[in-house]
Scaffold this motif. Structure first.
Motif, PDB file in Angstrom:
ATOM      1  N   LYS A  44       0.831  -1.192   0.000  1.00 44.57           N
ATOM      2  CA  LYS A  44       0.000   0.000   0.000  1.00 44.57           C
ATOM      3  C   LYS A  44       0.873   1.252   0.000  1.00 44.57           C
ATOM      4  O   LYS A  44       1.888   1.296   0.659  1.00 44.57           O
ATOM      5  N   ASN A  45       0.414   2.229  -0.691  1.00 45.45           N
ATOM      6  CA  ASN A  45       1.142   3.487  -0.601  1.00 45.45           C
ATOM      7  C   ASN A  45       0.329   4.496   0.203  1.00 45.45           C
ATOM      8  O   ASN A  45       0.512   5.681   0.083  1.00 45.45           O
ATOM      9  N   THR A  46      -0.565   3.973   0.969  1.00 45.53           N
ATOM     10  CA  THR A  46      -1.390   4.874   1.762  1.00 45.53           C
ATOM     11  C   THR A  46      -1.180   4.696   3.249  1.00 45.53           C
ATOM     12  O   THR A  46      -1.722   5.440   4.039  1.00 45.53           O
ATOM     13  N   GLY A  47      -0.423   3.720   3.643  1.00 47.22           N
ATOM     14  CA  GLY A  47      -0.228   3.544   5.074  1.00 47.22           C
ATOM     15  C   GLY A  47       0.721   2.411   5.369  1.00 47.22           C
ATOM     16  O   GLY A  47       0.855   1.496   4.586  1.00 47.22           O
ATOM     17  N   SER A 122       1.742 -13.190  12.123  1.00 51.08           N
ATOM     18  CA  SER A 122       0.620 -13.410  11.209  1.00 51.08           C
ATOM     19  C   SER A 122       1.025 -13.121   9.764  1.00 51.08           C
ATOM     20  O   SER A 122       1.874 -12.273   9.483  1.00 51.08           O
ATOM     21  N   ILE A 123       0.383 -13.863   8.875  1.00 53.93           N
ATOM     22  CA  ILE A 123       0.775 -13.833   7.454  1.00 53.93           C
ATOM     23  C   ILE A 123       0.180 -12.604   6.772  1.00 53.93           C
ATOM     24  O   ILE A 123      -1.034 -12.381   6.835  1.00 53.93           O
ATOM     25  N   TYR A 124       1.037 -11.846   6.108  1.00 53.38           N
ATOM     26  CA  TYR A 124       0.571 -10.666   5.366  1.00 53.38           C
ATOM     27  C   TYR A 124       0.396 -10.984   3.879  1.00 53.38           C
ATOM     28  O   TYR A 124      -0.634 -10.658   3.292  1.00 53.38           O
ATOM     29  N   THR A 125       1.405 -11.596   3.277  1.00 52.60           N
ATOM     30  CA  THR A 125       1.287 -11.903   1.848  1.00 52.60           C
ATOM     31  C   THR A 125       1.816 -13.303   1.529  1.00 52.60           C
ATOM     32  O   THR A 125       2.694 -13.820   2.214  1.00 52.60           O
ATOM     33  N   TYR A 187      -1.554 -13.227  -2.711  1.00 48.91           N
ATOM     34  CA  TYR A 187      -2.565 -13.226  -1.659  1.00 48.91           C
ATOM     35  C   TYR A 187      -2.143 -12.122  -0.696  1.00 48.91           C
ATOM     36  O   TYR A 187      -1.002 -12.116  -0.216  1.00 48.91           O
ATOM     37  N   VAL A 188      -3.033 -11.216  -0.396  1.00 47.59           N
ATOM     38  CA  VAL A 188      -2.656 -10.064   0.431  1.00 47.59           C
ATOM     39  C   VAL A 188      -3.657  -9.897   1.568  1.00 47.59           C
ATOM     40  O   VAL A 188      -4.877  -9.931   1.342  1.00 47.59           O
ATOM     41  N   GLY A 189      -3.153  -9.720   2.765  1.00 41.38           N
ATOM     42  CA  GLY A 189      -4.025  -9.490   3.906  1.00 41.38           C
ATOM     43  C   GLY A 189      -4.558  -8.068   3.914  1.00 41.38           C
ATOM     44  O   GLY A 189      -3.835  -7.122   3.606  1.00 41.38           O
ATOM     45  N   LYS A 190      -5.826  -7.919   4.238  1.00 42.28           N
ATOM     46  CA  LYS A 190      -6.415  -6.576   4.369  1.00 42.28           C
ATOM     47  C   LYS A 190      -6.449  -6.219   5.846  1.00 42.28           C
ATOM     48  O   LYS A 190      -6.640  -7.089   6.696  1.00 42.28           O
TER      49      LYS A 190
ATOM     50  N   ASN B 208      17.367 -12.232  -1.472  1.00 44.21           N
ATOM     51  CA  ASN B 208      16.241 -12.173  -2.403  1.00 44.21           C
ATOM     52  C   ASN B 208      15.025 -11.639  -1.669  1.00 44.21           C
ATOM     53  O   ASN B 208      14.829 -11.932  -0.497  1.00 44.21           O
ATOM     54  N   PHE B 209      14.245 -10.884  -2.368  1.00 43.42           N
ATOM     55  CA  PHE B 209      12.992 -10.410  -1.792  1.00 43.42           C
ATOM     56  C   PHE B 209      11.845 -10.795  -2.718  1.00 43.42           C
ATOM     57  O   PHE B 209      12.034 -10.884  -3.929  1.00 43.42           O
ATOM     58  N   PRO B 210      10.679 -11.016  -2.154  1.00 48.05           N
ATOM     59  CA  PRO B 210       9.535 -11.306  -3.026  1.00 48.05           C
ATOM     60  C   PRO B 210       9.192 -10.078  -3.857  1.00 48.05           C
ATOM     61  O   PRO B 210       9.534  -8.953  -3.480  1.00 48.05           O
ATOM     62  N   PRO B 211       8.512 -10.287  -4.961  1.00 48.49           N
ATOM     63  CA  PRO B 211       8.139  -9.130  -5.790  1.00 48.49           C
ATOM     64  C   PRO B 211       7.206  -8.187  -5.044  1.00 48.49           C
ATOM     65  O   PRO B 211       6.512  -8.609  -4.117  1.00 48.49           O
ATOM     66  N   MET B 212       7.202  -6.953  -5.473  1.00 50.40           N
ATOM     67  CA  MET B 212       6.307  -5.952  -4.883  1.00 50.40           C
ATOM     68  C   MET B 212       4.863  -6.262  -5.267  1.00 50.40           C
ATOM     69  O   MET B 212       4.593  -6.716  -6.371  1.00 50.40           O
ATOM     70  N   ILE B 213       3.975  -5.963  -4.365  1.00 50.05           N
ATOM     71  CA  ILE B 213       2.554  -6.195  -4.628  1.00 50.05           C
ATOM     72  C   ILE B 213       2.070  -5.190  -5.681  1.00 50.05           C
ATOM     73  O   ILE B 213       2.224  -3.974  -5.491  1.00 50.05           O
TER      74      ILE B 213
END
Lengths: 191, 366
Positions: A44-47, A122-125, A187-190, B208-213
């Motif tokens: 996110k580029n908002t927070g 906890s898993i974020y992505t 997969y991205v956590g909200k 290594n880093f995962p790709p950006m979302i």
């Protein structure tokens, strides 16, 4: 005597003032100089990312990534003991002006990745980077945008380069190359 | 007559007593506030950087603004040693661009640099969104209208202006978390940076880093862009050259964001240097030039970049070689000594323990 009384009164007022401040109903304070989250957080580029999100309904309501019988779900607590094999490496990186570490797992030499929220379990992505694995709904790297739509329906948001689906406290993002084929899956956590 | 005089004397005594008690009360409150405020002297030191600028005794031709990309990428001491450039980094942890603007205004109260360097990394955030980072940047700012405006434009939900005026309102619950450092530095704080540069001498090769979302939109936020405009206009008004830069760190940044900055620079005739494009020319080797797997540069990377950047600055701007100005040179000699002492201390710790113990995360007191 009067001086003593007055001094006692003023000092008591000072202490009372400080006590009152201490009892105020402000939100949780900065809590010290170290309760800070990542400035380098991706996405996110908002927070910035929160310290961790655990959604009690995530297992049933979120998109699920299945890997060799193991369900990996964003916004749930990671459990390494349930990983089906040890074909992964994990490492931690620091964040700016923060003592918190962000842990990442790289599975099968970069086939897919998992990243936790900074300073949490906890898993974020979860990011899929090659076609050895697929989503639970059968979408893998190289599928077309039409195949994605067929499997998931119309996305909540889309661009020429991205199809974004939402479910529970999770998002599923399909990155598309210039040929309209899936080249990465997120997969991205909200929160 | 004698009775009247005695009455006046009593009144005077009461007034004096009241004043003394008032002063005493304020002194106690001030002391408690100083005691409770975070000191940022060990571990997370980035909250000290803002106020360290006010201890400077020399003029600066170049001032760099931004977040970690600014204060962990350039070494003013190296640029002085190599080229005689006098510079300072007014950076801080996750410094938002509105804060960069007000810090620039704050600088202009006392000096007018020839070049303002803005690290564009902070454009990724539209609004300030984290109180802790706000505090690290703003608490150390000297009181002025600019600080008031900086606070008002930065406060997140739940924050109050009065808590910036009286930080004890915010930090009151630290009473049971006070450390030895809090006690030691109630009245004075040590300098922790090197003209704003955060030194790290450890090495952790790039990983290594995962790709950006991927994002639906890569546009920068309107609020952030408005403050970029303000910075540009403020520089124009003061005859300052504005230079946009990005540190040579691939992590945490989208190519599309570069395009945005390039377009902005082109529109307004500014220069934008993305140092990622010059990593080979700079001589960077991220197997040895980073201390955290590629997220920030260590001293080796910073010195390489500073030699490269300093050369660019001297070749493209009319900067003074302050090595020839004795009053400035004598101050920089002290800076160099401090720089070398800290570098040697860090290297000694690394040689002894295999890691830093008195710097960075390991130094945080619990």
């Amino acid at each position: 005597m009067r001086f003593t009384k007055a001094a006692a009164l003023i000092l008591s007022l000072s202490i009372a003032g400080m006590s009152l401040a201490a009892c105020s109903n402000e939100p949780e304070p900065v809590s010290s100089d170290i309760n800070i989250i990542s400035t380098q957080a991706q996405g996110k580029n908002t927070g910035a990312l929160p310290h961790g999100v655990v959604d009690p309904n995530a297992e049933s309501e979120n998109f699920v990534f299945k890997y060799k019988g193991c369900n990996l779900v964003v916004n749930t607590v990671v459990d390494e003991s349930k990983f089906p094999d040890d074909d992964y490496v994990d490492f931690e990186t620091t964040s700016c002006a923060s003592p918190e570490l962000t842990r990442r797992y790289e599975f099968k030499n970069g086939t897919f990745w998992m990243e936790l929220y900074p300073g949490s379990e906890s898993i974020y992505t979860i990011v899929i980077c090659n076609d050895i694995v697929s989503t639970a709904e059968g979408i893998y790297i190289g599928c077309t945008a039409d195949q994605v739509r067929e499997a998931y329906g119309e996305p909540a948001q889309s661009t020429d380069a991205l199809l974004l689906y939402e479910k529970g406290s999770s998002e599923l993002r399909f990155s598309l190359n210039t040929n309209g084929e899936v080249d990465q899956i997120f997969y991205v956590g909200k929160y | 007559m004698a009775a009247k005089s005695g009455k006046e004397s009593k009144t005077a005594k009461r007034v004096i007593t009241a004043l003394v008690l008032l002063v005493l009360s304020f002194a106690i409150l001030w002391f408690v506030q100083r005691l409770l405020m975070p000191k940022y002297q060990k571990g997370v030191i980035e909250g000290s950087f803002t106020e360290e600028y006010y201890k400077e005794k020399v003029p600066h031709d170049v001032i760099i603004f931004g977040d970690c990309d600014a204060y962990e990428s350039y070494s003013p001491v190296t640029m002085y040693e190599e080229y005689g450039i006098s510079s300072f980094i007014r950076g801080s942890g996750e410094q938002y661009i509105n804060q960069s603007y007000y810090l620039l205004k704050d600088v202009l109260r006392t000096e007018t640099p020839k070049v303002v360097v803005l690290s564009v990394h902070n454009l990724q955030h539209d609004f300030p969104h984290n109180e802790a980072y706000n505090r690290m940047t703003l608490d150390g700012m000297r009181w002025s209208k600019d600080k008031v405006d900086a606070i008002n434009s930065s406060m997140t939900e739940g924050e109050t202006f009065v808590s910036y005026v009286f930080p004890v309102l915010r930090y009151h619950d630290r009473w049971n978390k006070l450390t030895k450092t809090d006690i030691e530095h109630v009245f004075s704080k040590d300098i922790t940076s090197h003209n704003g540069y955060y030194m790290r001498c450890d090495v952790k090769p790039i990983a290594n880093f995962p790709p950006m979302i991927p994002q639906i939109s890569y546009d920068f936020g309107d609020f952030a862009m408005a403050y970029l405009d303000k910075i540009r206009l403020l520089c124009d008004e003061n005859g300052i050259e504005l230079l946009l830069v990005r540190a040579p760190i691939e992590y945490g940044w989208y190519e599309q964001w570069d395009k945005n900055v390039e377009e902005y620079a082109e529109q307004y005739g500014l220069t934008y240097i993305n140092f990622c494009d010059y990593a080979d020319d700079i001589g960077l080797d991220m197997n040895v030039d980073t201390y955290d797997a590629g997220v920030h540069l260590n001293i080796y990377g910073v010195e390489k970049l500073s030699v490269y950047f300093g050369r660019y600055l001297t070749e493209n701007y009319d900067l003074t070689d302050y090595r020839t100005v004795p009053s400035v040179a004598s101050e920089y000699e002290k800076d160099i000594r401090f720089y070398n002492e800290m570098r040697d201390d860090q290297l000694r710790e690394i040689a002894t323990y295999g890691e830093l113990r008195s710097y960075g995360v390991n130094a945080i007191e619990n």
